[in-house]
Design an enzyme around this catalytic site. Sequence first.
Site, PDB file in Angstrom:
ATOM      1  N   GLY A  13      -3.935  -5.714 -11.205  1.00 48.46           N
ATOM      2  CA  GLY A  13      -2.829  -5.554 -12.138  1.00 48.46           C
ATOM      3  C   GLY A  13      -3.282  -5.156 -13.521  1.00 48.46           C
ATOM      4  CB  THR A  41     -10.660 -14.150  -5.489  1.00 51.44           C
ATOM      5  OG1 THR A  41     -10.172 -13.094  -6.331  1.00 51.44           O
ATOM      6  CG2 THR A  41      -9.560 -14.573  -4.530  1.00 51.44           C
ATOM      7  CB  THR A  70      -5.817  -9.792  -3.060  1.00 48.89           C
ATOM      8  OG1 THR A  70      -6.672  -9.267  -4.081  1.00 48.89           O
ATOM      9  CG2 THR A  70      -5.657 -11.291  -3.249  1.00 48.89           C
ATOM     10  CD  GLU A  73     -11.324 -11.114   0.584  1.00 47.21           C
ATOM     11  OE1 GLU A  73     -11.197 -12.246   0.093  1.00 47.21           O
ATOM     12  OE2 GLU A  73     -12.271 -10.357   0.305  1.00 47.21           O
ATOM     13  CB  THR A  94      -3.471   1.669  -6.870  1.00 49.98           C
ATOM     14  OG1 THR A  94      -4.330   1.537  -5.743  1.00 49.98           O
ATOM     15  CG2 THR A  94      -4.235   1.281  -8.116  1.00 49.98           C
ATOM     16  CB  SER A 213      10.489  -1.956  12.418  1.00 50.83           C
ATOM     17  OG  SER A 213      11.006  -3.160  11.912  1.00 50.83           O
ATOM     18  CG  ASP A 216       7.927  -1.855  15.782  1.00 51.96           C
ATOM     19  OD1 ASP A 216       6.850  -2.498  15.778  1.00 51.96           O
ATOM     20  OD2 ASP A 216       7.998  -0.668  15.403  1.00 51.96           O
ATOM     21  CD  GLU A 273     -10.547  -3.203   0.455  1.00 46.03           C
ATOM     22  OE1 GLU A 273     -11.767  -3.046   0.232  1.00 46.03           O
ATOM     23  OE2 GLU A 273      -9.672  -3.038  -0.410  1.00 46.03           O
TER      24      GLU A 273
END
Length: 300
Positions: A13, A41, A70, A73, A94, A213, A216, A273
């Site tokens: 952020g 963390t 985050t 994890e 982002t 979805s 689903d 990641e």
Amino acid sequence: MKQAMIIMNPSSGKEKALEYVRKVEDALRDEAGYDVVVKETTQELDATKFCVSACQDKFDLVVSVGGDGTLHETINGLLDQPHRPKLGVIPLGTVNDFARALNIPLDPDQAIHTLSSTRLRRVDMARVNDQLFANVVAAGSLADALSSVTSEEKSKLGAFAYFKEGAKELLGSSTSPLTITHDGGTWEGDAPIFIAALTNSVGGFENLAPDASVDDGLLHCFILHDLNIFNTLTAGVSLLFGNLKGHKDVEYFTTKRVSVSSTQPVKTNVDGEPGPALPIELHILPSHVQVVVPEDAETA
């Protein structure tokens, strides 16, 4: 008293995570009546360890404050736990694919207000080898390229950082030999990328799998192949207009289970990641987590 754990990444952020966490604490205590514990963390896998402890101590709610990394994890702390707290999400990344798919506001202040909602959505998760994922797994040379996108590039370009890196890799015509076995059969061939998506939003593009979805019970899978310069451009157009599965050089299928292997070393990307190298086994975990969503959101 109900117990809530806030798991926050202080670097997310644009370094405003601590400011938002104070607001989350106030909202949970004053508006929702929770006793609140905050965990910050400092290194890799901290969020997973914190979430495991919340499960073991039978917390009612875990709130992930950060980006998709985050969140990834955090949800992995729910793996194989007999007690799984409800999940709240304050998106500070982002891309924030999971929040997009659940219509959780991308504005942090609005997302904080959502935490007092009484509406829950039961959401599918999926397992890839020994970890959970909430959004997407990709395998192939293109997946390796996407893992190399830096935090600075994500901050400057957002979702288009992935698009830029992906286009560069596709135009380089790098492919990997893949064997993909799923509920409907087996595909073998050379491809730059295989994608298994749980939601409609991948890398910030909400039209990759428009039919997907969060509940689903299916993995929505794509195999891109035979992409020369012209076909890469037309595939990009198909992606932007939500018709990638209809492109002539894309294989699309849905499944509950899929395995991917290769005769060469091939890397993967899991929820944005770096993930395990092939081979991988994926299977769906239907309605695995209850997520707090806005009052006007769809429930299941």
